[in-house]
Design an enzyme around this catalytic site. Structure first.
Site, PDB file in Angstrom:
ATOM      1  N   LYS A 184      -1.442  -2.865   5.204  1.00  0.00           N
ATOM      2  CA  LYS A 184      -1.783  -1.578   4.611  1.00  0.00           C
ATOM      3  C   LYS A 184      -0.921  -1.350   3.381  1.00  0.00           C
ATOM      4  O   LYS A 184       0.310  -1.413   3.455  1.00  0.00           O
ATOM      5  CB  LYS A 184      -1.520  -0.501   5.650  1.00  0.00           C
ATOM      6  CG  LYS A 184      -1.650   0.860   5.093  1.00  0.00           C
ATOM      7  CD  LYS A 184      -1.149   1.871   6.072  1.00  0.00           C
ATOM      8  CE  LYS A 184      -1.256   3.202   5.386  1.00  0.00           C
ATOM      9  NZ  LYS A 184      -0.759   4.268   6.216  1.00  0.00           N
ATOM     10  N   VAL A 185      -1.569  -1.105   2.254  1.00  0.00           N
ATOM     11  CA  VAL A 185      -0.834  -0.861   1.004  1.00  0.00           C
ATOM     12  C   VAL A 185      -1.434   0.339   0.285  1.00  0.00           C
ATOM     13  O   VAL A 185      -2.515   0.809   0.636  1.00  0.00           O
ATOM     14  CB  VAL A 185      -0.882  -2.089   0.054  1.00  0.00           C
ATOM     15  CG1 VAL A 185      -0.015  -3.230   0.555  1.00  0.00           C
ATOM     16  CG2 VAL A 185      -2.307  -2.551  -0.187  1.00  0.00           C
TER      17      VAL A 185
END
Ligand code: FBP
Length: 285
Positions: A184-185
């Site tokens: 997740k970014v």
């Protein structure tokens, strides 16, 4: 199997795309800032109901919120237990996270996955990399999937650098190398933070001009699409702006979104309407 449970659940089940509701902001940002805009959201049950009604693939939260809903919601939606958290009570240039749960807790709560935040760019990053290495080994040994929140920040980076395309690509690569199944970014900007990287981006002409191109590059950085990359929602935004971001993620081959504040800070009706539109975009409708 647990990764498949998340991919098969909800309105995006079977599409290969994901929409996850994360509610750790009470810890990460404080309760009033997080839930004040929509007071029913102080109640942990609210978020289970929201994730269920929206048909999310999974619901992610720290120990307390998951325990508070376990009796009523066990087995109804895939859960991701966040195993570390950070608060905003002390001002710090180099943030680190406290361990706030265990793999045993995740099993006891019937979770599909553990979630863990790392801060590439912080002076404490190596300690966090070491912690997730150990925790991921334990989680995988009992069949739990690993979701890494890879948030670049710390004294090594400028404010702009936290979402720079080279830094986000690097953060995605680090999370994948640490063994994440789901990375997740934040959505990257066109800024390039590191001079050495800038040279390569410019000389090789890596396309990063549009939001969709940047998403495609970040997916490439996480093993060329062999790991699931999802993008965080960020602070409350206008619906039209937010949906443009979702379309860019879809166009760039991103795997979906993890949307917290843009969901639970709206009224439930507005949140369900927005999450429905996001689902339609990812489902290609
Ligand atoms: P949001 O959609 O609210 O941005 O949630 C995604 C998330 O990763 C949360 O899990 C986390 O609390 C938050 O973002 C961290 O945001 P920040 O960048 O402000 O620390």
């Amino acid at each position: 199997t647990n990764l498949a449970r998340m991919l098969e659940h909800g309105k995006l089940g079977g599409t290969g795309k994901m929409l996850i509701l994360p509610v750790d902001q009470g810890f990460e940002h404080g309760p009033a800032r997080s839930f004040g805009p929509n007071p029913p959201a102080y109640d942990p049950h609210y978020h289970f109901e929201l994730a269920l009604a929206a048909g999310c693939n999974a619901y992610a939260a720290p120990l307390g919120f998951l325990e508070a809903g376990a009796r009523d919601y066990a087995g109804r939606i895939p859960l991701i237990l966040k195993l570390n958290d950070h608060d905003l009570l002390a001002d710090e240039e180099d943030p680190e996270q406290a361990i706030t749960g265990s793999v045993a807790d995740a099993l006891r709560l019937g979770a599909c996955a553990i979630g863990f935040t790392i801060y590439p760019g912080s002076a404490h990053r190596n300690a966090m990399y070491g912690q997730i290495r150990e925790i991921a080994e334990e989680a995988k040994s009992v069949g739990l999937a690993v979701v890494i929140w890879s948030y670049a920040r710390g004294s090594a980076l400028s404010k702009e650098g936290e979402t720079a395309i080279d830094v986000i690509g690097y953060a995605a690569q680090i999370a994948a190398q640490l063994g994440a199944h789901i990375v997740k970014v934040k959505l990257p900007s066109a800024h390039i933070e590191q001079p050495a990287a800038r040279k390569v981006y410019e000389s090789t002409g890596i396309p990063i001009g549009t939001a969709a191109e940047r998403v495609r590059h970040v997916v490439q950085c996480a093993f060329n699409g062999r790991r699931i990359v999802i993008f965080s929602g960020g602070a409350h935004a206008e619906e039209a702006t937010f949906l443009d971001e979702i379309r860019a993620i879809q166009a760039g081959g991103g795997f979906g979104s993890i949307v917290g504040r843009n969901a639970f800070q709206r009224s439930k009706a507005d949140a369900l309407s927005l999450l429905g539109k996001i689902t339609d975009i990812y489902a290609g409708r």
